[in-house]
Design an enzyme around this catalytic site. Structure first.
Site, PDB file in Angstrom:
ATOM      1  N   LYS A  49       0.840  -1.208   0.000  1.00 24.70           N
ATOM      2  CA  LYS A  49       0.000   0.000   0.000  1.00 24.70           C
ATOM      3  C   LYS A  49       0.873   1.256   0.000  1.00 24.70           C
ATOM      4  O   LYS A  49       0.604   2.211  -0.734  1.00 24.70           O
ATOM      5  CB  LYS A  49      -0.954  -0.019   1.199  1.00 24.70           C
ATOM      6  CG  LYS A  49      -2.062  -1.043   1.028  1.00 24.70           C
ATOM      7  CD  LYS A  49      -2.804  -1.332   2.325  1.00 24.70           C
ATOM      8  CE  LYS A  49      -3.736  -2.526   2.129  1.00 24.70           C
ATOM      9  NZ  LYS A  49      -4.276  -3.047   3.384  1.00 24.70           N
ATOM     10  N   GLN A  93      -5.222  -2.562   9.793  1.00 22.75           N
ATOM     11  CA  GLN A  93      -4.813  -3.749   9.039  1.00 22.75           C
ATOM     12  C   GLN A  93      -5.257  -5.008   9.787  1.00 22.75           C
ATOM     13  O   GLN A  93      -4.961  -5.177  10.971  1.00 22.75           O
ATOM     14  CB  GLN A  93      -3.282  -3.732   8.852  1.00 22.75           C
ATOM     15  CG  GLN A  93      -2.748  -4.795   7.922  1.00 22.75           C
ATOM     16  CD  GLN A  93      -3.209  -4.624   6.468  1.00 22.75           C
ATOM     17  OE1 GLN A  93      -3.194  -3.540   5.920  1.00 22.75           O
ATOM     18  NE2 GLN A  93      -3.634  -5.721   5.860  1.00 22.75           N
ATOM     19  N   ASP A 116     -11.818   1.647   4.038  1.00 17.93           N
ATOM     20  CA  ASP A 116     -12.021   0.201   3.845  1.00 17.93           C
ATOM     21  C   ASP A 116     -13.514  -0.140   3.783  1.00 17.93           C
ATOM     22  O   ASP A 116     -13.892  -1.273   3.486  1.00 17.93           O
ATOM     23  CB  ASP A 116     -11.393  -0.576   5.014  1.00 17.93           C
ATOM     24  CG  ASP A 116     -10.091  -1.271   4.618  1.00 17.93           C
ATOM     25  OD1 ASP A 116      -9.813  -1.364   3.411  1.00 17.93           O
ATOM     26  OD2 ASP A 116      -9.366  -1.715   5.531  1.00 17.93           O
TER      27      ASP A 116
END
Ligand code: NAP
Length: 291
Positions: A49, A93, A116
């Site tokens: 990322k 994460q 997300d």
């Protein structure tokens, strides 16, 4: 041979548009990546990322907390990120260490910054057909289909998996695009019979080789979301060697499918692209354009 749905090619094509959008902003889109503990895969995904962010001119900030971090200490870091005007996206994460409740932490993220798309509010908006941030992998599946001109409208689609992260939002997106969608999960009886009806088959389970020829109708488009690390060792001394495979038995299915996404190199690159697409949308809302 089926058409190979090349996620790297699609990503690189969409990427130039992201670079243009970043260039038009008066701020640098900034993504806070919160990592708790040292899960090896998480570290790899975070590096991917960061690297992608750099290539489009976005900024990433890696907040790395210890494995034994308490829910209180993580909460205060998230709330502080919510308050910062220079942070446009926050992701936690996954997976998290076992002592932490992932949903209660995710729900602390300001839904505007939840790039997300995992907070209850953003899941509800997607459910209602008015999404704010769509979970990146599901959006990546949809963009991959768009890139290859495959329209789900009027098609029969079957999605394997119903997680908040992938299966459920992927099914919802296909439905919003006009497909007639069925979902198979761990309790589904006779899944082969259902998947055999699919013009578009999306598989997001996490079981290598789950989908074989018996599941696939001739001419189907097969999207393999699974990422499974298996031993690629041919010799005993190579045992630590791992390779990544999907949920679909590519060899068995390729003679039936009209198009198929490979693993690696299919949905994976589209996920990172979609995450940054969400980040830029968030930045576009909160900081003015230059021109
Ligand atoms: P997850 O949360 O573990 O969900 C797995 C889903 O599969 C569940 O809904 C489960 O059903 C269902 N399932 C289990 N066994 C099944 C079976 N035999 N037949 C049909 N469905 C079955 O996993 P996830 O986070 O959604 O991830 C799924 C896969 O996608 C994993 O391999 C993951 O690594 C991969 N992934 C890839 C990307 C990417 O960028 N390519 C991104 C995220 C995840 P129940 O609900 O009944 O338990």
């Amino acid at each position: 041979m089926p058409l190979i749905l090349d996620g790297k090619k699609a990503r690189d094509s969409y990427k130039s548009r992201l670079i243009e959008r970043v260039g038009a902003l008066s701020c640098t889109p900034t993504l806070a990546l919160v990592q708790i503990g040292d899960n090896r895969e998480s570290t790899i995904y975070i590096e991917q990322k960061k690297k992608f962010g750099q290539t489009i001119g976005a900024h990433t900030e890696h907040i790395h907390l210890p494995e034994n971090a308490t829910e209180n200490s993580i909460s205060s870091r998230i709330l502080a990120l919510n308050r910062r005007d220079d942070v446009h996206g926050i992701i936690i994460q996954l997976p998290l260490p076992a002592h932490l409740d992932r949903l209660s932490l995710i729900n602390l993220i300001d839904p505007e910054k939840d790039v997300d798309g995992l907070t209850d509010e953003n899941q509800r908006l997607l459910e209602e057909g008015t999404p704010r941030h769509i979970p990146a992998t599901a959006k990546g599946v949809s963009l991959l289909l768009d890139f290859y001109g495959i329209s789900p409208a009027g098609k029969k689609a079957v999605v394997f998996g119903r997680s908040r992260l992938v299966g459920h939002p992927a099914a919802k997106l296909l439905e919003m695009k006009g497909a007639d969608v069925s979902v198979c999960h761990s309790k589904t009886e006779d899944p082969e019979k259902i998947s055999k009806t699919a013009n578009i088959l999306v598989v997001a389970v996490g079981k290598p080789g789950l989908i074989g020829a018996r599941h696939v109708k001739e001419g189907a488009v097969v999207i393999d979301v699974g990422i499974n690390s298996v031993s690629g060792a041919k010799l005993e001394e190579e045992i630590p060697k791992r390779k990544i495979v999907g949920d679909v038995d590519f060899e068995a299915v390729q003679s039936l499918a009209s198009a198929i996404s490979p693993v690696p190199g299919g949905v994976g690159p589209m996920t990172v692209l979609s995450l940054f697409d969400n980040l830029i949308s968030s930045a576009e809302k909160s900081c003015p354009r230059q021109r």
